[in-house]
Design an enzyme around this catalytic site. Sequence first.
Site, PDB file in Angstrom:
ATOM      1  N   HIS A 130       0.838  -1.203   0.000  1.00 19.41           N
ATOM      2  CA  HIS A 130       0.000   0.000   0.000  1.00 19.41           C
ATOM      3  C   HIS A 130       0.874   1.254   0.000  1.00 19.41           C
ATOM      4  CE1 HIS A 130      -2.858   3.085   1.256  1.00 19.41           C
ATOM      5  NE2 HIS A 130      -2.076   3.345   2.299  1.00 19.41           N
ATOM      6  N   ASP A 166       6.726  21.381 -26.692  1.00 18.91           N
ATOM      7  CA  ASP A 166       6.675  20.059 -26.072  1.00 18.91           C
ATOM      8  C   ASP A 166       7.717  20.025 -24.971  1.00 18.91           C
ATOM      9  OD1 ASP A 166       6.612  17.173 -25.547  1.00 18.91           O
ATOM     10  OD2 ASP A 166       5.604  17.016 -27.473  1.00 18.91           O
ATOM     11  N   TRP A 204       7.189   0.118   3.953  1.00 16.00           N
ATOM     12  CA  TRP A 204       7.680   0.870   2.786  1.00 16.00           C
ATOM     13  C   TRP A 204       9.063   1.449   3.083  1.00 16.00           C
ATOM     14  CZ3 TRP A 204       8.777   6.066   1.418  1.00 16.00           C
ATOM     15  CH2 TRP A 204       8.641   6.992   2.460  1.00 16.00           C
ATOM     16  N   SER A 246      12.813   5.719 -13.879  1.00 17.99           N
ATOM     17  CA  SER A 246      11.710   6.481 -14.457  1.00 17.99           C
ATOM     18  C   SER A 246      11.665   7.892 -13.874  1.00 17.99           C
ATOM     19  CB  SER A 246      10.401   5.749 -14.198  1.00 17.99           C
ATOM     20  OG  SER A 246       9.311   6.611 -14.364  1.00 17.99           O
ATOM     21  N   SER A 247      11.772   7.987 -12.549  1.00 14.30           N
ATOM     22  CA  SER A 247      11.699   9.306 -11.907  1.00 14.30           C
ATOM     23  C   SER A 247      12.855  10.199 -12.337  1.00 14.30           C
ATOM     24  CB  SER A 247      11.762   9.173 -10.389  1.00 14.30           C
ATOM     25  OG  SER A 247      10.612   8.564  -9.923  1.00 14.30           O
ATOM     26  N   HIS A 250      13.459  11.827   3.494  1.00 10.37           N
ATOM     27  CA  HIS A 250      12.858  13.102   3.841  1.00 10.37           C
ATOM     28  C   HIS A 250      12.694  14.025   2.640  1.00 10.37           C
ATOM     29  CE1 HIS A 250      10.967  16.078   6.185  1.00 10.37           C
ATOM     30  NE2 HIS A 250      11.665  16.914   5.438  1.00 10.37           N
ATOM     31  N   GLU A 268      12.218  13.087  -0.190  1.00  8.93           N
ATOM     32  CA  GLU A 268      11.119  12.458  -0.923  1.00  8.93           C
ATOM     33  C   GLU A 268       9.753  12.995  -0.479  1.00  8.93           C
ATOM     34  OE1 GLU A 268      10.662  10.434  -3.405  1.00  8.93           O
ATOM     35  OE2 GLU A 268       8.562   9.871  -3.069  1.00  8.93           O
ATOM     36  N   TYR A 321       9.110  15.898   0.514  1.00  8.12           N
ATOM     37  CA  TYR A 321       8.947  17.216  -0.105  1.00  8.12           C
ATOM     38  C   TYR A 321       8.756  17.120  -1.595  1.00  8.12           C
ATOM     39  CZ  TYR A 321       9.225  19.349   4.289  1.00  8.12           C
ATOM     40  OH  TYR A 321       8.905  19.702   5.562  1.00  8.12           O
ATOM     41  N   SER A 377      -1.042  27.312  -5.499  1.00 10.34           N
ATOM     42  CA  SER A 377      -0.637  28.697  -5.765  1.00 10.34           C
ATOM     43  C   SER A 377      -1.167  29.161  -7.117  1.00 10.34           C
ATOM     44  CB  SER A 377       0.883  28.833  -5.749  1.00 10.34           C
ATOM     45  OG  SER A 377       1.379  28.470  -4.479  1.00 10.34           O
ATOM     46  N   HIS A 417      15.342  13.134  11.840  1.00 12.41           N
ATOM     47  CA  HIS A 417      14.178  13.275  12.735  1.00 12.41           C
ATOM     48  C   HIS A 417      13.276  12.039  12.658  1.00 12.41           C
ATOM     49  CE1 HIS A 417      11.977  15.699   9.349  1.00 12.41           C
ATOM     50  NE2 HIS A 417      11.742  14.428   9.212  1.00 12.41           N
ATOM     51  N   HIS A 418      13.541  11.166  11.703  1.00 17.55           N
ATOM     52  CA  HIS A 418      12.810   9.897  11.673  1.00 17.55           C
ATOM     53  C   HIS A 418      13.483   8.853  12.554  1.00 17.55           C
ATOM     54  CE1 HIS A 418      10.225  11.095   8.278  1.00 17.55           C
ATOM     55  NE2 HIS A 418      11.268  11.799   7.906  1.00 17.55           N
ATOM     56  N   THR A 461       7.558  26.929   5.602  1.00 16.70           N
ATOM     57  CA  THR A 461       6.253  26.305   5.364  1.00 16.70           C
ATOM     58  C   THR A 461       5.151  27.248   5.832  1.00 16.70           C
ATOM     59  OG1 THR A 461       7.338  24.206   5.841  1.00 16.70           O
ATOM     60  CG2 THR A 461       4.955  24.169   5.630  1.00 16.70           C
ATOM     61  N   LYS A 508       4.471  30.061   3.414  1.00 16.19           N
ATOM     62  CA  LYS A 508       3.605  29.696   2.290  1.00 16.19           C
ATOM     63  C   LYS A 508       2.137  29.782   2.688  1.00 16.19           C
ATOM     64  CE  LYS A 508       5.199  27.715  -0.869  1.00 16.19           C
ATOM     65  NZ  LYS A 508       6.109  27.481  -1.964  1.00 16.19           N
ATOM     66  N   ARG A 546       1.976   1.721  15.233  1.00 14.67           N
ATOM     67  CA  ARG A 546       1.567   1.526  13.838  1.00 14.67           C
ATOM     68  C   ARG A 546       1.994   0.136  13.373  1.00 14.67           C
ATOM     69  NH1 ARG A 546       6.034   5.094  10.478  1.00 14.67           N
ATOM     70  NH2 ARG A 546       4.884   4.332   8.687  1.00 14.67           N
TER      71      ARG A 546
HETATM   72  C1  HEM Z   1       6.118  21.378   8.958  1.00 15.25           C
HETATM   73  C2  HEM Z   1       6.597  20.444   8.197  1.00 15.25           C
HETATM   74  C3  HEM Z   1       6.901  19.031   8.665  1.00 15.25           C
HETATM   75  C4  HEM Z   1       7.551  18.623   9.791  1.00 15.25           C
HETATM   76  C5  HEM Z   1       8.154  19.502  10.879  1.00 15.25           C
HETATM   77  C6  HEM Z   1       7.581  17.180   9.760  1.00 15.25           C
HETATM   78  C7  HEM Z   1       8.145  16.372  10.721  1.00 15.25           C
HETATM   79  C8  HEM Z   1       8.112  14.995  10.712  1.00 15.25           C
HETATM   80  C9  HEM Z   1       8.742  14.157  11.683  1.00 15.25           C
HETATM   81  C10 HEM Z   1       9.564  14.654  12.853  1.00 15.25           C
HETATM   82  C11 HEM Z   1       8.477  12.862  11.354  1.00 15.25           C
HETATM   83  C12 HEM Z   1       8.979  11.615  12.072  1.00 15.25           C
HETATM   84  C13 HEM Z   1       7.990  11.148  13.034  1.00 15.25           C
HETATM   85  C14 HEM Z   1       8.363   9.835  13.627  1.00 15.25           C
HETATM   86  O1  HEM Z   1       8.465   8.827  12.902  1.00 15.25           O
HETATM   87  O2  HEM Z   1       8.528   9.801  14.849  1.00 15.25           O
HETATM   88  C15 HEM Z   1       7.668  12.873  10.178  1.00 15.25           C
HETATM   89  C16 HEM Z   1       7.191  11.740   9.549  1.00 15.25           C
HETATM   90  C17 HEM Z   1       6.667  11.733   8.280  1.00 15.25           C
HETATM   91  N1  HEM Z   1       6.376  12.858   7.536  1.00 15.25           N
HETATM   92 FE1  HEM Z   1       6.568  14.790   8.152  1.00 15.25          FE
HETATM   93  N2  HEM Z   1       6.947  16.732   8.650  1.00 15.25           N
HETATM   94  C18 HEM Z   1       6.533  17.832   7.948  1.00 15.25           C
HETATM   95  C19 HEM Z   1       5.887  17.826   6.750  1.00 15.25           C
HETATM   96  C20 HEM Z   1       5.684  16.690   5.980  1.00 15.25           C
HETATM   97  C21 HEM Z   1       5.235  16.700   4.615  1.00 15.25           C
HETATM   98  C22 HEM Z   1       4.946  17.942   3.811  1.00 15.25           C
HETATM   99  C23 HEM Z   1       5.149  15.405   4.206  1.00 15.25           C
HETATM  100  C24 HEM Z   1       4.730  14.812   2.879  1.00 15.25           C
HETATM  101  C25 HEM Z   1       3.969  15.361   2.010  1.00 15.25           C
HETATM  102  C26 HEM Z   1       5.522  14.580   5.322  1.00 15.25           C
HETATM  103  C27 HEM Z   1       5.527  13.215   5.281  1.00 15.25           C
HETATM  104  C28 HEM Z   1       5.934  12.416   6.314  1.00 15.25           C
HETATM  105  C29 HEM Z   1       5.917  10.983   6.266  1.00 15.25           C
HETATM  106  C30 HEM Z   1       5.502  10.103   5.069  1.00 15.25           C
HETATM  107  C31 HEM Z   1       6.365  10.537   7.505  1.00 15.25           C
HETATM  108  C32 HEM Z   1       6.438   9.108   8.033  1.00 15.25           C
HETATM  109  C33 HEM Z   1       7.439   8.264   7.427  1.00 15.25           C
HETATM  110  C34 HEM Z   1       7.353   6.850   7.962  1.00 15.25           C
HETATM  111  O3  HEM Z   1       7.826   6.607   9.071  1.00 15.25           O
HETATM  112  O4  HEM Z   1       6.798   5.978   7.272  1.00 15.25           O
HETATM  113  N3  HEM Z   1       5.840  15.403   6.376  1.00 15.25           N
HETATM  114  N4  HEM Z   1       7.450  14.192   9.806  1.00 15.25           N
HETATM  115 CU   LIG Z   2      10.959  13.782   7.445  1.00 14.03          CU
END
Ligand code: HEM
Ligand SMILES: [Cu+2]
Lengths: 381, 547
Positions: free
Chosen positions: B88, B117, B153, B181-182, B265, B267, B269, B280, B314-315, B340, B343, B462
Amino acid sequence: MGKHKLTWLVLVSLFANSAWAETQLNLTKGVTAVSRDVYDLHMLVLYICTTIGVLVFGAMFWSIAFHRKSKGAKPADFHESTKVEVLWTAIPIVILIAMAVPATQTLIAMEDNENSDVTIQITGSQWKWHYKYFDQDIEYYSVLSTPRKQYQNQQETNVVKGKNYLLEVDKPLVIPVNKKVRFLITSDDVIHSWWVPAFAVKQDANPGFINEAWTRVEEPGVYRGQCAELCGKDHGFMPIVVEVKSAEDYDTWLNEQQQRIAAAASAEQASLSASMSKEELMQLGETTYTAHCSACHQPTGLGLPPAFPALKGSPVATTGSIKDHLDIVFNGKAGTGMQAYGKQLSLKEIAAVVTYERNAWGNDTGDLVQSADVKAVSGEE
Amino acid sequence: MTTDTLDNASTADSHHDSFGDNHDHKMTGIKRWLYTTNHKDIGTLYLWFAFIMFLTGGALAMVIRAELFQPGLQLVEPDFFNQLTTVHGLVMVFGAIMPAFTGFANWMLPMMLGAPDMALPRMNNWSFWILPFAFAILLGSFFMESGAPNFGWTFYAPLSTTYSNGSTAFFVFAVHIMGISSIMGAINIVVTIMNMRAPGMTYMKMPLFVWTFFITAYLLIAVMPVLAGVVTMLLTDTYFGTSFFDAAGGGDPVMFQHIFWFFGHPEVYIMILPAFGIVSTTIPAFSRKRLFGYSSMVYATSSIALLSFIVWAHHMFTTGMPLFGELFFMYCTMLIAVPTGVKVFNWVATMWRGSLTFETPMLFSIAFVILFTIGGFSGLMLAMTPVDFQYHDTYFVVAHFHYVLVTGSLFSIYAGAYFWLPKWTGHMYNDTLSKWHFWCSLISVNLLFFPMHFLGLAGMPRRIPDYALQFADFNKWVSIGGFAFGLSQLIFLAVVIKCIRGGEKAPAKPWDGAIGLEWTVASPAPYHTFSTPPSQQDIDNADQHGH
Ligand code: HEM
Ligand SMILES: [Cu+2]
Ligand SMILES: [Cu+2]
């Protein structure tokens, strides 16, 4: 409006739910100084975010309400202002600094692993925890104790689930109250993560490396947590239970453990010369198998190939030599889920489980294995 | 490059009819799609592919939510559950969101830049057509003896190496193809933007949409090779006896996480910057006002992109980093909230004292701003290291990333799709149905994801197939929200099919407040556009910057 009615209906039925009263909405305050600091920090950020949200969304809804074309709003033509851009860059920075200061303080406190009173090594493996008390010679595994039939509901759906469903273990970790307990955390196979929310301790168990964490619990009681890092099939089934005892109770418990260990050692010795009947072996074998082997090899002995091989009809458990069979059970197989059960089970249990595997599910070899046979294999290593 | 670009455009100007019609120089049937080098055809392919993948990933999620509807294992075995969550995630990230944005890039960038094009049309064809193979391998692994990937994932080693179920090779091969591809798509975007802008369109006259794709493409080129590297290390660890991630051989499993998140990370963004570009475009159009703070938007987007390279750990706060590392990554992550925030403030200022109307693209855009911001708030909470120890790997994180990805990226994709459907098909979409789609999605998505915050705070980890009894109530509601959200997306399918087949004829510019070169060509956009560059007058009228 219909939409509102629906929303209300949903809300009302949610709140009317009988179990609602027990449902926790917020982070736990926990029972340690650190967990309370963490909780305060959580609330601080939550309030700050809510305030910012109210202001920003408020401005937005104001526009939505009053600056709509249908109300005859004419668009203004401003579209740039260095002044406000600087302002709304600077103000958030100030707010962030205000958040970073307490966060830094709490973090520094959390990472201070010095001067502990008790040290316990925690080792994760698929899918149980092992606790080893330094300087005490006490060690044991802690395994989920919820009966399988409570959660295997594919066929039977009406089994009543216990109060601590999936959050109960056979032997909890026991620690003393008001003492600084240091945890050394590692893993035997994949990455696990040891987490008890009430202590605000979550630390990954990395194979081949040791992580540190600590806690000082202020209230005796039973606290529950779970493995927090995906660790394979039964990741959802390796809970953590910690019993926090008063100083006296803790000492009593330590004594009991010492006696239990001594008794086990002499039983081990006695079992070497004893010979068990087939019935005894099969009975003990089945219990041991259900508790320690069936997660992977399944109660049916069919396993879950290709990851976990079938034992029913497997050459190792039928035509192969007893020695090879004992060898893999006693020493395990490095780099696979098959652990070395030599250090987890008694000689008697290993003898029984191997006998069971060689005679259950139509394997019918008729072989009996005794503790002495197990000892012989272990001696060779 | 020019010969490539124009190779089937020799008679372009004389044909200004709808795509879907047959031409002497255009192949017919399946061949048209297989051999096409036309940016609009390729954009269409990407968008359909993304939508099919979205429904596929959604179907997997429906099974997940059905299993989690009540405590106990009712439908699937734990190992299969892990396969479902893994595939998923992979399908949604690499199969739905990313290709959808590439679809937008293909359709819109040449038209917004006044270019005939994409710069590299043959490579464009390739970068699309290898994708179905990647996903055939990934999804096909469900039917193989090993089963599908079951390690999440994020495929942390050694669960994905030594302890994998044997699907690692398929997984690695599929990811390699997606990566190629990307990268090809991203190179094409960069080259197109740098070389194909109509004369007179300076960088600071480009629509913000173009800017966000430009910056995203650079991010892709920077981090996709890192992903390719880490999956290759995974492959050799699993099958060729190396020990990059195995302590017994001198490696380190935590190093895997560092490399993965150095890709991972940025990714996230990659999946949100294009969304910023879309809203926008739509918000100013329906506010009938220029975008507030165009240049600050460009700078904010660039600083987000740069900062996204120094926050990856931070992950990994719970992996046992030294205190100094934790502090560094906490501060940097908090810092990302500043651009952010800029914006979000700019979007609100754009709406402020505008003349608002609420067509479906605007509804999705407004929902985007609010719900994405909620995701940003939980992001900020997660950034606080001490508290992240509690949030990490719980449903709180699941709530966070679904707010930014579903109500963020996906909602922006819907906003963009409704905004440009008239240009793509030549017809207006069915307004009533589209409103149904919006309101059903909005309500169900919040029922689906908001309670996850509570679940996470209450302590539900989770990636578990079964849970303790105190989580039962919320999980039931979450599942109901999930089914409702899944069904609501079928409304969109109906809207699109209806819109392609007919409906009210769309004028060249159906939105009175819209600016942009794409609105100076007919609707539907002719198969070939801007074979002659747009006039300076048109370019200046399309300028979001305004000076
Ligand atoms: C203000 C902006 C953001 C901050 C400060 C932020 C911060 C964080 C932090 C600290 C985590 C880790 C949490 C943990 O696993 O304990 C996280 C996870 C995640 N964030 Fe964000 N994030 C932000 C914006 C975004 C955006 C814009 C996206 C995607 C469009 C995003 C997608 C994700 C994803 C997919 C995870 C989880 C990844 C995983 O463990 O599978 N975040 N974020
Ligand atoms: Cu991140
Ligand atoms: Cu685990």
